[in-house]
Write a protein that holds these residues in place. Sequence first.
Motif, PDB file in Angstrom:
ATOM      1  N   ALA A  33      23.632 -21.203 -28.886  1.00  0.00           N
ATOM      2  CA  ALA A  33      22.930 -20.526 -29.980  1.00  0.00           C
ATOM      3  C   ALA A  33      23.657 -20.655 -31.317  1.00  0.00           C
ATOM      4  O   ALA A  33      23.030 -20.968 -32.335  1.00  0.00           O
ATOM      5  N   ASP A  34      24.965 -20.420 -31.338  1.00  0.00           N
ATOM      6  CA  ASP A  34      25.688 -20.477 -32.609  1.00  0.00           C
ATOM      7  C   ASP A  34      25.590 -21.857 -33.244  1.00  0.00           C
ATOM      8  O   ASP A  34      25.369 -21.981 -34.453  1.00  0.00           O
ATOM      9  N   ASP A  35      25.743 -22.911 -32.436  1.00  0.00           N
ATOM     10  CA  ASP A  35      25.647 -24.269 -32.968  1.00  0.00           C
ATOM     11  C   ASP A  35      24.255 -24.542 -33.535  1.00  0.00           C
ATOM     12  O   ASP A  35      24.117 -25.191 -34.579  1.00  0.00           O
ATOM     13  N   GLU A  36      23.239 -24.053 -32.867  1.00  0.00           N
ATOM     14  CA  GLU A  36      21.866 -24.280 -33.333  1.00  0.00           C
ATOM     15  C   GLU A  36      21.580 -23.517 -34.625  1.00  0.00           C
ATOM     16  O   GLU A  36      20.900 -24.030 -35.515  1.00  0.00           O
ATOM     17  N   ILE A  37      22.112 -22.321 -34.746  1.00  0.00           N
ATOM     18  CA  ILE A  37      21.923 -21.554 -35.975  1.00  0.00           C
ATOM     19  C   ILE A  37      22.628 -22.242 -37.144  1.00  0.00           C
ATOM     20  O   ILE A  37      22.064 -22.363 -38.236  1.00  0.00           O
ATOM     21  N   VAL A  38      23.829 -22.725 -36.912  1.00  0.00           N
ATOM     22  CA  VAL A  38      24.557 -23.452 -37.966  1.00  0.00           C
ATOM     23  C   VAL A  38      23.787 -24.720 -38.338  1.00  0.00           C
ATOM     24  O   VAL A  38      23.657 -25.050 -39.524  1.00  0.00           O
ATOM     25  N   ALA A  39      23.247 -25.417 -37.356  1.00  0.00           N
ATOM     26  CA  ALA A  39      22.476 -26.635 -37.626  1.00  0.00           C
ATOM     27  C   ALA A  39      21.234 -26.323 -38.460  1.00  0.00           C
ATOM     28  O   ALA A  39      20.900 -27.067 -39.388  1.00  0.00           O
ATOM     29  N   ARG A  77      15.276  -4.109 -47.089  1.00  0.00           N
ATOM     30  CA  ARG A  77      16.049  -3.636 -48.238  1.00  0.00           C
ATOM     31  C   ARG A  77      16.884  -4.757 -48.850  1.00  0.00           C
ATOM     32  O   ARG A  77      16.925  -4.931 -50.059  1.00  0.00           O
ATOM     33  N   VAL A  78      17.534  -5.547 -47.995  1.00  0.00           N
ATOM     34  CA  VAL A  78      18.469  -6.566 -48.477  1.00  0.00           C
ATOM     35  C   VAL A  78      17.764  -7.850 -48.920  1.00  0.00           C
ATOM     36  O   VAL A  78      18.173  -8.464 -49.904  1.00  0.00           O
ATOM     37  N   CYS A  79      16.709  -8.243 -48.219  1.00  0.00           N
ATOM     38  CA  CYS A  79      16.079  -9.541 -48.488  1.00  0.00           C
ATOM     39  C   CYS A  79      14.741  -9.450 -49.214  1.00  0.00           C
ATOM     40  O   CYS A  79      14.295 -10.429 -49.792  1.00  0.00           O
ATOM     41  N   GLY A  80      14.090  -8.314 -49.138  1.00  0.00           N
ATOM     42  CA  GLY A  80      12.765  -8.222 -49.757  1.00  0.00           C
ATOM     43  C   GLY A  80      11.737  -8.946 -48.906  1.00  0.00           C
ATOM     44  O   GLY A  80      11.518  -8.606 -47.751  1.00  0.00           O
ATOM     45  N   ASP A  81      11.130  -9.993 -49.465  1.00  0.00           N
ATOM     46  CA  ASP A  81      10.090 -10.747 -48.777  1.00  0.00           C
ATOM     47  C   ASP A  81      10.748 -11.818 -47.899  1.00  0.00           C
ATOM     48  O   ASP A  81      11.402 -12.726 -48.413  1.00  0.00           O
ATOM     49  N   TYR A  82      10.585 -11.709 -46.586  1.00  0.00           N
ATOM     50  CA  TYR A  82      11.240 -12.646 -45.683  1.00  0.00           C
ATOM     51  C   TYR A  82      10.401 -12.881 -44.439  1.00  0.00           C
ATOM     52  O   TYR A  82       9.530 -12.083 -44.094  1.00  0.00           O
ATOM     53  N   ASP A  83      10.666 -14.002 -43.788  1.00  0.00           N
ATOM     54  CA  ASP A  83      10.047 -14.356 -42.518  1.00  0.00           C
ATOM     55  C   ASP A  83      11.160 -14.401 -41.480  1.00  0.00           C
ATOM     56  O   ASP A  83      12.015 -15.291 -41.535  1.00  0.00           O
ATOM     57  N   PRO A  84      11.202 -13.444 -40.546  1.00  0.00           N
ATOM     58  CA  PRO A  84      12.261 -13.462 -39.528  1.00  0.00           C
ATOM     59  C   PRO A  84      12.005 -14.562 -38.499  1.00  0.00           C
ATOM     60  O   PRO A  84      10.883 -14.742 -38.029  1.00  0.00           O
ATOM     61  N   VAL A  85      13.066 -15.299 -38.181  1.00  0.00           N
ATOM     62  CA  VAL A  85      12.991 -16.434 -37.270  1.00  0.00           C
ATOM     63  C   VAL A  85      14.030 -16.256 -36.169  1.00  0.00           C
ATOM     64  O   VAL A  85      15.172 -15.890 -36.460  1.00  0.00           O
ATOM     65  N   VAL A  86      13.620 -16.520 -34.940  1.00  0.00           N
ATOM     66  CA  VAL A  86      14.556 -16.471 -33.810  1.00  0.00           C
ATOM     67  C   VAL A  86      14.527 -17.820 -33.098  1.00  0.00           C
ATOM     68  O   VAL A  86      13.494 -18.222 -32.559  1.00  0.00           O
ATOM     69  N   PRO A  87      15.659 -18.533 -33.111  1.00  0.00           N
ATOM     70  CA  PRO A  87      15.730 -19.789 -32.360  1.00  0.00           C
ATOM     71  C   PRO A  87      15.500 -19.548 -30.869  1.00  0.00           C
ATOM     72  O   PRO A  87      15.899 -18.514 -30.333  1.00  0.00           O
ATOM     73  N   ASP A  88      14.867 -20.515 -30.216  1.00  0.00           N
ATOM     74  CA  ASP A  88      14.555 -20.355 -28.797  1.00  0.00           C
ATOM     75  C   ASP A  88      15.801 -20.122 -27.941  1.00  0.00           C
ATOM     76  O   ASP A  88      15.750 -19.364 -26.975  1.00  0.00           O
ATOM     77  N   VAL A  89      16.933 -20.714 -28.323  1.00  0.00           N
ATOM     78  CA  VAL A  89      18.159 -20.500 -27.543  1.00  0.00           C
ATOM     79  C   VAL A  89      18.656 -19.056 -27.650  1.00  0.00           C
ATOM     80  O   VAL A  89      19.273 -18.543 -26.715  1.00  0.00           O
TER      81      VAL A  89
END
Length: 127
Positions: free
Chosen positions: A79-85, A28-40
Amino acid sequence: MTERVALDANALMMPVEVGVRVFEELDRVCGDYDPVVPDVVADELASLADGNGEEATAAAVGTDLAARCSDQETDGQYADDEIVALADAGAVDVVCTNDGPLRERVLAAGTPVVHLRGRNRLTRTHP
């Protein structure tokens, strides 16, 4: 344009913790998107799922949801540092989290954030 949306552990645990259907809300919010999960993040969820109680159940559900997402390799351990990076480097277009401090860091990096608004709906905030 397909946006790459990074999800943190908090976002993937929202279905159990606050009753949000994360992927439906992202549709609903993003429409067309590719969800990504960092390994950490995947590692963090696996570690939390080994425990007991509601948090472990939420993490187990989060681990199942993470399997629907693309994996993103990272170099760090926090995880938080990697997401910000990832946000700072432009490797992701949006971050989905309900973690307030992480949300502020991502917005400061110039990347939009999808987060909880109200009881069970997500909203998008731009820097």
